[in-house]
Each structure stands twice: as structure tokens, then as C-alpha cells.
Design a protein around this motif. Structure first.
Motif, PDB file in Angstrom:
ATOM      1  N   VAL A  65      39.753  44.231  41.922  1.00 11.38           N
ATOM      2  CA  VAL A  65      40.262  44.485  40.566  1.00 11.38           C
ATOM      3  C   VAL A  65      40.031  43.256  39.692  1.00 11.38           C
ATOM      4  N   ILE A  66      40.394  42.085  40.198  1.00 13.90           N
ATOM      5  CA  ILE A  66      40.194  40.851  39.438  1.00 13.90           C
ATOM      6  C   ILE A  66      38.710  40.609  39.198  1.00 13.90           C
ATOM      7  N   LYS A  67      37.894  40.881  40.209  1.00 13.70           N
ATOM      8  CA  LYS A  67      36.452  40.660  40.075  1.00 13.70           C
ATOM      9  C   LYS A  67      35.856  41.573  39.008  1.00 13.70           C
ATOM     10  N   LEU A  68      36.253  42.835  38.985  1.00 18.58           N
ATOM     11  CA  LEU A  68      35.729  43.766  37.988  1.00 18.58           C
ATOM     12  C   LEU A  68      36.209  43.395  36.586  1.00 18.58           C
ATOM     13  N   ALA A  69      37.477  43.002  36.466  1.00 16.70           N
ATOM     14  CA  ALA A  69      37.997  42.587  35.156  1.00 16.70           C
ATOM     15  C   ALA A  69      37.236  41.373  34.637  1.00 16.70           C
ATOM     16  N   ARG A  70      36.899  40.452  35.529  1.00 21.49           N
ATOM     17  CA  ARG A  70      36.118  39.291  35.118  1.00 21.49           C
ATOM     18  C   ARG A  70      34.702  39.684  34.701  1.00 21.49           C
ATOM     19  N   ALA A 106      38.771  45.265  25.859  1.00 23.47           N
ATOM     20  CA  ALA A 106      39.631  46.442  25.993  1.00 23.47           C
ATOM     21  C   ALA A 106      39.525  47.048  27.387  1.00 23.47           C
ATOM     22  N   GLU A 107      38.315  47.111  27.943  1.00 34.08           N
ATOM     23  CA  GLU A 107      38.124  47.686  29.273  1.00 34.08           C
ATOM     24  C   GLU A 107      38.824  46.837  30.333  1.00 34.08           C
ATOM     25  N   SER A 108      38.727  45.522  30.182  1.00 36.13           N
ATOM     26  CA  SER A 108      39.400  44.642  31.136  1.00 36.13           C
ATOM     27  C   SER A 108      40.909  44.798  31.067  1.00 36.13           C
ATOM     28  N   ARG A 109      41.443  44.897  29.869  1.00 33.64           N
ATOM     29  CA  ARG A 109      42.886  45.040  29.714  1.00 33.64           C
ATOM     30  C   ARG A 109      43.381  46.359  30.307  1.00 33.64           C
ATOM     31  N   MET A 110      42.644  47.434  30.090  1.00 34.38           N
ATOM     32  CA  MET A 110      43.041  48.734  30.626  1.00 34.38           C
ATOM     33  C   MET A 110      43.040  48.720  32.151  1.00 34.38           C
ATOM     34  N   LEU A 111      42.019  48.102  32.749  1.00 39.09           N
ATOM     35  CA  LEU A 111      41.946  48.019  34.207  1.00 39.09           C
ATOM     36  C   LEU A 111      43.126  47.233  34.760  1.00 39.09           C
ATOM     37  N   LEU A 112      43.450  46.118  34.150  1.00 39.69           N
ATOM     38  CA  LEU A 112      44.553  45.291  34.637  1.00 39.69           C
ATOM     39  C   LEU A 112      45.894  45.981  34.454  1.00 39.69           C
ATOM     40  N   ASN A 113      46.052  46.719  33.363  1.00 36.84           N
ATOM     41  CA  ASN A 113      47.303  47.462  33.151  1.00 36.84           C
ATOM     42  C   ASN A 113      47.501  48.541  34.208  1.00 36.84           C
ATOM     43  N   GLU A 153      48.794  34.720  38.294  1.00 39.83           N
ATOM     44  CA  GLU A 153      48.203  33.815  37.321  1.00 39.83           C
ATOM     45  C   GLU A 153      46.813  34.275  36.900  1.00 39.83           C
ATOM     46  N   ALA A 154      46.040  34.800  37.840  1.00 34.54           N
ATOM     47  CA  ALA A 154      44.697  35.274  37.492  1.00 34.54           C
ATOM     48  C   ALA A 154      44.771  36.440  36.519  1.00 34.54           C
ATOM     49  N   ARG A 155      45.720  37.360  36.743  1.00 29.03           N
ATOM     50  CA  ARG A 155      45.876  38.507  35.843  1.00 29.03           C
ATOM     51  C   ARG A 155      46.317  38.047  34.452  1.00 29.03           C
ATOM     52  N   ASP A 156      47.221  37.076  34.380  1.00 30.13           N
ATOM     53  CA  ASP A 156      47.675  36.575  33.084  1.00 30.13           C
ATOM     54  C   ASP A 156      46.527  35.930  32.314  1.00 30.13           C
ATOM     55  N   ALA A 157      45.685  35.160  33.009  1.00 34.35           N
ATOM     56  CA  ALA A 157      44.556  34.519  32.334  1.00 34.35           C
ATOM     57  C   ALA A 157      43.573  35.559  31.794  1.00 34.35           C
ATOM     58  N   LEU A 158      43.346  36.628  32.558  1.00 34.75           N
ATOM     59  CA  LEU A 158      42.430  37.678  32.104  1.00 34.75           C
ATOM     60  C   LEU A 158      43.008  38.438  30.916  1.00 34.75           C
ATOM     61  N   PHE A 159      44.313  38.685  30.926  1.00 29.03           N
ATOM     62  CA  PHE A 159      44.949  39.311  29.768  1.00 29.03           C
ATOM     63  C   PHE A 159      44.759  38.448  28.520  1.00 29.03           C
ATOM     64  N   TYR A 160      44.920  37.143  28.671  1.00 26.70           N
ATOM     65  CA  TYR A 160      44.764  36.230  27.542  1.00 26.70           C
ATOM     66  C   TYR A 160      43.342  36.296  26.983  1.00 26.70           C
ATOM     67  N   ASP A 189      42.767  39.601  25.103  1.00 19.19           N
ATOM     68  CA  ASP A 189      43.391  39.585  23.778  1.00 19.19           C
ATOM     69  C   ASP A 189      42.586  38.737  22.798  1.00 19.19           C
ATOM     70  N   LEU A 190      41.990  37.654  23.294  1.00 21.06           N
ATOM     71  CA  LEU A 190      41.151  36.831  22.426  1.00 21.06           C
ATOM     72  C   LEU A 190      39.922  37.595  21.952  1.00 21.06           C
ATOM     73  N   PHE A 191      39.254  38.287  22.880  1.00 17.61           N
ATOM     74  CA  PHE A 191      38.046  39.019  22.509  1.00 17.61           C
ATOM     75  C   PHE A 191      38.342  40.104  21.481  1.00 17.61           C
ATOM     76  N   ASP A 192      39.513  40.727  21.596  1.00 15.21           N
ATOM     77  CA  ASP A 192      39.859  41.813  20.677  1.00 15.21           C
ATOM     78  C   ASP A 192      40.674  41.335  19.482  1.00 15.21           C
ATOM     79  N   GLU A 193      40.866  40.001  19.358  1.00 17.81           N
ATOM     80  CA  GLU A 193      41.593  39.394  18.237  1.00 17.81           C
ATOM     81  C   GLU A 193      42.998  39.980  18.085  1.00 17.81           C
ATOM     82  N   LEU A 194      43.696  40.093  19.206  1.00 22.15           N
ATOM     83  CA  LEU A 194      45.066  40.598  19.179  1.00 22.15           C
ATOM     84  C   LEU A 194      46.041  39.429  19.019  1.00 22.15           C
ATOM     85  N   PRO A 195      47.133  39.628  18.284  1.00 18.01           N
ATOM     86  CA  PRO A 195      48.067  38.511  18.049  1.00 18.01           C
ATOM     87  C   PRO A 195      48.799  38.058  19.303  1.00 18.01           C
ATOM     88  N   ASP A 196      48.822  38.874  20.375  1.00 20.68           N
ATOM     89  CA  ASP A 196      49.516  38.450  21.599  1.00 20.68           C
ATOM     90  C   ASP A 196      48.896  37.191  22.188  1.00 20.68           C
TER      91      ASP A 196
END
Length: 778
Positions: free
Chosen positions: A320-325, A334-341, A348-355, A358-365
Motif C-alpha cells: 500500500v505504501i509502495k503504491l501510494a509512493r 488524489a489517487e494516493s490520498r484515496m488509497l491511503l484512506n 509516520e509513512a502514511r502521514d508523510a504521504l498524506f502531506y 495535500d501539497l500536490f492538490d493545494e489543499l489547506p490541510d
């Protein structure tokens, strides 16, 4: 018969009532009573009007309740007394107190009285009586249901596995087995509590400075809340753990570092703390350049999706982490976030990928993430922290060398994606040299797509104050690539900053992109650009319509700033007709913007000059605490309305050349020409001062300060004081007549010159009526 008598006596003695101990203990969330019932005793617990009733099958039970309230207050349990009707106890409780109960394996009953939350179910105990016997006991390990507060150190008890989960109602008592032991109520010394509190404060301060870090690997995992009545299996203790459990050296849950050790490190490594006390993320969490494998994106993503599900249809977390990366390496946030959700496990790896997603999609989170505070780290996280920081950190808190290394290690696609945004942030931080240093990493990318490079070049030109960036920005907009929207925003802002009007096609392009990207933060910035584009060419009706369609709760601050900027453009409209039409057509919006001081002053001054003094007063009246500029304009508006007294009141206490000139006008209106002449002199207005001296008959001032005709007139018709030397009178009639003729001729010439100064030579140039001045007569 004697033997039978002895047997009956023994039976009577055994049946005699025996005392039943009742022990108590107070805890933070509940008050506990332990009633030492016989092992085979049955009991029931029923609610009453005053509290609860405990009924047992023990004949003539004698409960020792004398010392119960020595160790617990009467905050939950108010009174305990023997039940006269049955063999049991009556508990009187305060309002809102509920009860939990469970038996002990070797006999005894535990009752916990606790304060129920406000949203709790009205009744905790079932309406029907709950009967508990020694049969069908459910074993509970040591440590569950607060048993560790009473029985500690019983590690020799073999582990007991939890039975299969069974359905329990919230009111069903939990039955437990445990070896009987005398409860020990620990009394903590106040001095010990003070030392513990001081130690917590010191550790908190050290952790904030990065001198102490928590070793999460040595902390016990927090217990997952369970429904009442459900039990967990006892943790299995290995021989190695039991043998080393008494050693405190390796079990401390934090590591420390002195400030001297911290100062000896010139650069922060991937595991050093930041200025805010956060631990820098490791390079492996942000190694996007190394997450791209062999093959194109579709092959890698397809292979990763097939490997995600493991045995028994459970997600394989490593895959899962490998595919999200992989998703993020190709820019798919968006695809990475949906997979992780859906499949990602916390970590920690999941939190870094969420971050990153969010950067790629310019989300305020992304701005709220702890990773956005790691701009000073000496690792891959530095560049991504700078992209997510909002507001931007001080320049000295950014590790620019790490930012540059991290950016240069990315794939060409990601360098194109984040390059312009990173350059914009570096310029905003005051580090244009670093922005120029990363430009070669973009110039080496394929020639087929140069939009990112053109965008960076335009930003660097604008940073130098150059005016030739519009061509590069227009090229990026024309390519309609991923940076087209940002380029369009820069293009419109650059033109507005130089006072240029925005072309209609550029404004319409901004409107179209805002509609296409609606709902995103970028769409509202485009909506602002389109609104100001319409306003820059006087199309205020269209600009107001765009503002009316802006959701009130979406980017409210940006919306108000856009409204104020639109009104600021309205003040600068050169056409008075367009200005007045737009102002009165959208008076409500203009009045809200007039709360800004500069807009209020600009609107009022222009309205006063156009003869709309009463409307100007409406804007000036919106000031909560009028300052000198407000009072100056209020006085100017009063003068325009010929209200000299009100104007002088507003001017009171204000000084300066402009206000002195206006004060002189007000004094002249009420006939105070002498005071007006002095005020004009203070304002360095000599012509106006001479005029007021003339009106007030101050001929000495006119002779001393006037030039030419005015001075000659004063010397001729207003001679100096009699004390000055005069010419002797002519002796004969002929001489007197000649002198009179010469004086009359001179006076006529002076009159002609004086009247000639008021003559209008060209009627076409006279746009305002000339006020007639009062000419003194002899």
C-alpha cells in the motif's frame, strides 16, 4: 444422643452469622467498594429511589461498614446502611451517579460508583434484577477493569486467554476471576506530587527546546476503548521480558541531549529536532526521486495495484505504501490520498504521504501538518516543508542548501510541477539567489515543454523590477499547461501594479479558468483577478456581479480584499461621469469598503471636489474614531457647503499649511479678514494674504508685500501715517491746478491697470465666474 447433641451444636455454631468486611477506595473517576461475600454467595443489585439495593442470600449477614467513609468522601455515595427487610445493603447516592459491578473468583463483590456523562443512558442497571452466581464465570486478566489498582505484582499467575467475544448489554456486570488479596489504598504524599509536577514542567520545557525526545518504541500502546462488558486477553509475557522487567536502564521512554551537544552540530541531521522541538523526518519518507521504478507510469501503477491485496483479502501495508509512493512520484495526489484512506494503516509513512498528496492538490490541510515546520532540517523534507509553510518562516530558519539538494534530486516531471511555486516562495523569503541557482535544473529538461522555465524566468524578472516579463507570462498562458493559471495571475497583478488596464480577452480567460477550477483555492484567486480586470476598464457592473456570485464563507478575507481593491480602482477612474455612476449604483458595496481609511479619504476628497459634499460626509461619518485627516476633510466639506462655523470647529487643534489655508477661507467667509490674512501667511500663500489684507484695510501690509499696481494704489489712495514727511502744498492757484490734474491722471492710470487685472481676454477660457473683489474707496 450426646453425640447428636454435639453435632447439632456445631452446626448451629457454623450457621452463626459471620462478619462481612466492606473496604473502600477513592479514585479520580469513581469510588470503589469491595464487599467480601462468601465464594458461593448469590447476590442481586437493584436501583431504588435513593440509589441502589444489594441483596444477598447470606443468612443474617453482618456488614462491617463503620470505616467505609474514612477513605472515600460522600461525593458519590452519601450513606450506606443495612437493609432491614433482606440480608443486604442500601446505598444512597447523589444525582447522576451510576454503578458498575463484578465478582471476584475467590469470592467477593466489587462495586464502582461513577458520575455518568450528560448524554448517558438514563438507567445503567437493567430494570430487572441481575443475579450473579459463582457459575459461568468469565475470566479477566490482571490489569483489566481497574483490578490493577487492588492487586499488583501477581505476575506468577499464568496468562489467561480471553474467551470468544460474546454479546453483552451495557448493563450486564462483568464477571472476573482473580486471586483474593487485601486491597491497598495508596495515599500519595503532597510533597511527592509537587516533585512530580515540577519534573513534568522541566521535561516539557526540555522537549520544546529539542533536548529531550520521546522514544515511542518503549512506550506501551494505549488501550483501545471497549464497550462495557467486553474484556481483552492478557498480554503474553515472554521469559526475556520477565527477566528484564526489573531493569530500569533500558526502559526509560525518552532520550536527552544537552544544549552544548546541540550547539556543536552546525547542520541539523535527518533525526535532529527543529526549532519548535519537532523531530526531523528521515530522508526515506520524502525520497520522491527514488520512488520511480522501471517502466512507464501505467505499468508501475498496474503492478502495484495487483500487489496491494494480500492473503485473506487483507491489504499488504508495505505494498500500500509502495503504491501510494508511486502515485506521488508521478504527481497523482488524489489517487494516493484515496488509497491511503481506504487501506493505509496509521503510521509516520502514511502521514508523510498524506502531506505530500495535500501539497500536490493545494489543499489547506498541508499548512497544518508538522512536516510544514521542518524547513530547517538537513534532509529531503526541507524543500517540501518550504512548499507547505504558511505563513513563510523567517529566512534564517530555512536550510537553503537542503532545499536545493532536495529539488535537484527530483524527477524532471516533479521539477516542472513544483519549480515555479518553489521559486515564488524563495523570492518572497528574500532569497532570489537560491531561486536563480535552481533554474539550471529546469533548463536541462526537454525542450518540448518550457512553460515551467518561462514561468521561473518571468518571476525572476519581476523580482528585479523589470517590465518585460509580460511576454514570458503570455507564452505560458497561451500554452494552457499546468502553470497557465499561475502565469495569468502574475500577468494581471503586474499590469495592475503599473496602472495598466487589463485586456478583455485576459479577463475572460481568468473567468473561464475560475469556473473550471471552482471550489479550489486557486479558483478564488482567479475570480479576484477577473473582478479587478473588469474594474480596471470601468466595467464595475460586471465586477460587482462576480463578487455577488462569490460564496460568502469561501476565502472571506480574499473576498473582502478584492472588494476593497475594486473600490480603489473606482477612485482612480479618470472619467468623472463613470466614477459618479458606478459609485451611486453600488453605494452599499462602496460604503463597506469606505471603512478602510485610505479609501474613505480618496472617495471623500474626490466627491468634495465634484460638489457632492453631503455624500462625502456619509463616508467620513463611518470612521469609528476620526483622525486628523477625517476632520480635515469634514472641514473641507463644510466649507464647500458654506458652513464656515462648522469648518472652524473641525479644524480646531489641527496644524499644517493645508489646514491653515482652509482655516483662512473659513475666516474670510465670516468677515474675519485680519485673521484670514494671518492664516494665509502661515500657509505661505502671499497672494491670498494680500487679498485679505486689502479686504480688511491693512494698507501697511499691502504696501510692504504687494507688487506693482496694488502697492501703487495703496500709496495713492491710502497714504501712510501723518507722522511721515509730506511734500509742501503748492503756493499759487495755477500750481495747485496743475498738481490736481497730474494726480487725477495718475489715479486714472492706476484705476485702469487695476481694472485691467480683472478683465477676461478670452470668453472661451473663462469656465468659472470670477468673484468680484471689493475695492476700497476714499
Amino acid at each position: 444422643m450426646l453425640r447428636l447433641a454435639l453435632i447439632f451444636c456445631c452446626m448451629a455454631l457454623s450457621a452463626q452469622a459471620m462478619p462481612i468486611a466492606v473496604r473502600s477506595g477513592e479514585h479520580a473517576d469513581f469510588s470503589r467498594l469491595v464487599i467480601m461475600l462468601p465464594k458461593e454467595a448469590d447476590w442481586t443489585l437493584d436501583p431504588t429511589a435513593e440509589g441502589y439495593r444489594l441483596e444477598t442470600d447470606v443468612d443474617e449477614a453482618q456488614f462491617q461498614i463503620e470505616d467505609v467513609f474514612r477513605l472515600i468522601p460522600r461525593s458519590r455515595v452519601v450513606e450506606i446502611k443495612d437493609d432491614a427487610k433482606v440480608s443486604g445493603l442500601l446505598f444512597t447516592t447523589t444525582e447522576g451517579v451510576k454503578i458498575r459491578s463484578f465478582p471476584l473468583r475467590l469470592g467477593g463483590l466489587v462495586l464502582d460508583f461513577y458520575d455518568a456523562p450528560a448524554q448517558a443512558v438514563e438507567e445503567t442497571v437493567a430494570p430487572h434484577a441481575v443475579t450473579s452466581t459463582s457459575r459461568n464465570l468469565q475470566p479477566v486478566p490482571i490489569g483489566a477493569a481497574h483490578l490493577d489498582l487492588y492487586w499488583q505484582g501477581l505476575i506468577d499467575t499464568p496468562p489467561i486467554s480471553a474467551p470468544e467475544e460474546q454479546d453483552h448489554t451495557p448493563n450486564e456486570p462483568v464477571l472476573a476471576e482473580a486471586p483474593l488479596s487485601v486491597p491497598q489504598i495508596e495515599q500519595v504524599d503532597e510533597r511527592v506530587s509537587a516533585v512530580e509536577e515540577r519534573l513534568r514542567q522541566e521535561l516539557s520545557r526540555a522537549a520544546a527546546q529539542g533536548l529531550v525526545e520521546v522514544d515511542t518504541a518503549k512506550l506501551h500502546k494505549p488501550a483501545v476503548p471497549k464497550e462495557q462488558g467486553m474484556v481483552d486477553a492478557a498480554p503474553e509475557v515472554t521469559p526475556e521480558q520477565s527477566a528484564s522487567a526489573h531493569k530500569p536502564t533500558d526502559q526509560i521512554a525518552f532520550k536527552s541531549k544537552t544544549s552544548i551537544d546541540q550547539a556543536n552540530h552546525s547542520a541539523r541531521s535527518a533525526t535532529d529536532p527543529t526549532e519548535s522541538g519537532l523531530r526531523c523526518a528521515s530522508d526515506s519518507l520524502f525520497d520522491l526521486g527514488g520512488w520511480i521504478g522501471d517502466g512507464d507510469a501505467s505499468d508501475q501503477i498496474g503492478k502495484g495495484r495487483r500487489a496491494v491485496m494480500g492473503e485473506f483479502d487483507k491489504p499488504n501495508q508495505d505494498e500500500v505504501i509502495k503504491l501510494a509512493r508511486t502515485y506521488l512520484a508521478f504527481g497523482f495526489g488524489a489517487e494516493s490520498r484515496m488509497l491511503l484512506n481506504d487501506m493505509g494503516a496509521p503510521g509516520e509513512a502514511r502521514d508523510a504521504l498524506f502531506y505530500l498528496a495535500d501539497l500536490f492538490d493545494e489543499l489547506p490541510d498541508a499548512h497544518q501538518s508538522p512536516f510544514a515546520q521542518m524547513t530547517g532540517c538537513d534532509g529531503n523534507v526541507a524543500a517540501w516543508a518550504l512548499l507547505g509553510a504558511d505563513p513563510l518562516p523567517p529566512k534564517e530558519d530555512v536550510n537553503f542548501a537542503a532545499v536545493r539538494r532536495s529539488y535537484q534530486g527530483l524527477s524532471p516531471q516533479l521539477r516542472q510541477t513544483i519549480g515555479p511555486d518553489l521559486v515564488a516562495r524563495l523570492i518572497a523569503l528574500g532569497a532570489p539567489d537560491i531561486a536563480r541557482a535552481i533554474r539550471p535544473a529546469l533548463s536541462r529538461i526537454t525542450e518540448q515543454d518550457r512553460s515551467a522555465l518561462h514561468m521561473v524566468d518571468a518571476q525572476l524578472i519581476l523580482e528585479k523590477g523589470g517590465a518585460d516579463a509580460d511576454h514570458s507570462l503570455a507564452d505560458v498562458v497561451a500554452q494552457d499547461g499546468p502553470h497557465a493559471a499561475q502565469a495569468l495571475l502574475l500577468l494581471i497583478d503586474d499590469k495592475l501594479s503599473r496602472g495598466q488596464a487589463i485586456e478583455s480577452k485576459t479577463t475572460q480567460n481568468a473567468r473561464a479558468l475560475a469556473f473550471e477550477l471552482r471550489g479550489t483555492p486557486l479558483s478564488y484567486r482567479l475570480l479576484r483577478a477577473a473582478t479587478l480586470g473588469h474594474a480596471s476598464v470601468g466595467e464595475f457592473d460586471a465586477a460587482v456581479d462576480l463578487l455577488a456570485g462569490w460564496p460568502v464563507q469561501a476565502e472571506a478575507e480574499l473576498r473582502m480584499n478584492t472588494r476593497d481593491e475594486m473600490v480603489r480602482l473606482l477612485v482612480k477612474v479618470p472619467d468623472d461621469g463613470k466614477f459618479l455612476r458606478a459609485l451611486f449604483a453600488h453605494m452599499e458595496i462602496v460604503q463597506r469598503s469606505a471603512m478602510q481609511a485610505d479609501l474613505r479619504f480618496g472617495l471623500a476628497d474626490r466627491l468634495i471636489n465634484l460638489g457632492f459634499a453631503s455624500t462625502a460626509k456619509q463616508f467620513l461619518a463611518q470612521a469609528k474614531s476620526p483622525n486628523e485627516q477625517d476632520r480635515l476633510l469634514l472641514g473641507k466639506a463644510a466649507l464647500a457647503s458654506q458652513d464656515a462655523a462648522a469648518a472652524l470647529t473641525h479644524f480646531a487643534g489641527i496644524s499644517g499649511p493645508e489646514v491653515e489655508a482652509l482655516r483662512a477661507q473659513a475666516l474670510a467667509l465670516i468677515g474675519e479678514h485680519g485673521s484670514a490674512q494671518k492664516a494665509y501667511s502661515k500657509a505661505n500663500e502671499p497672494k491670498d494674504a494680500i487679498r485679505e489684507a486689502w479686504r480688511g484695510g491693512n494698507w501697511d501690509f499691502v504696501r510692504e508685500n504687494a507688487d506693482g499696481t496694488e502697492r501703487d494704489f495703496a500709496n495713492t489712495f491710502a497714504p501712510a501715517s501723518r507722522t511721515t514727511a509730506t511734500r509742501p502744498e503748492p503756493s499759487g492757484p495755477l500750481s495747485q491746478a496743475e498738481e490736481l490734474i497730474a494726480a487725477s491722471q495718475k489715479e486714472r492710470e492706476i484705476f485702469e491697470k487695476l481694472l485691467g487685472s480683472f478683465a477676461v481676454t478670452d470668453a472661451n477660457t473663462a469656465q468659472k465666474p470670477v468673484q468680484s473683489e471689493a475695492v476700497p474707496t476714499n
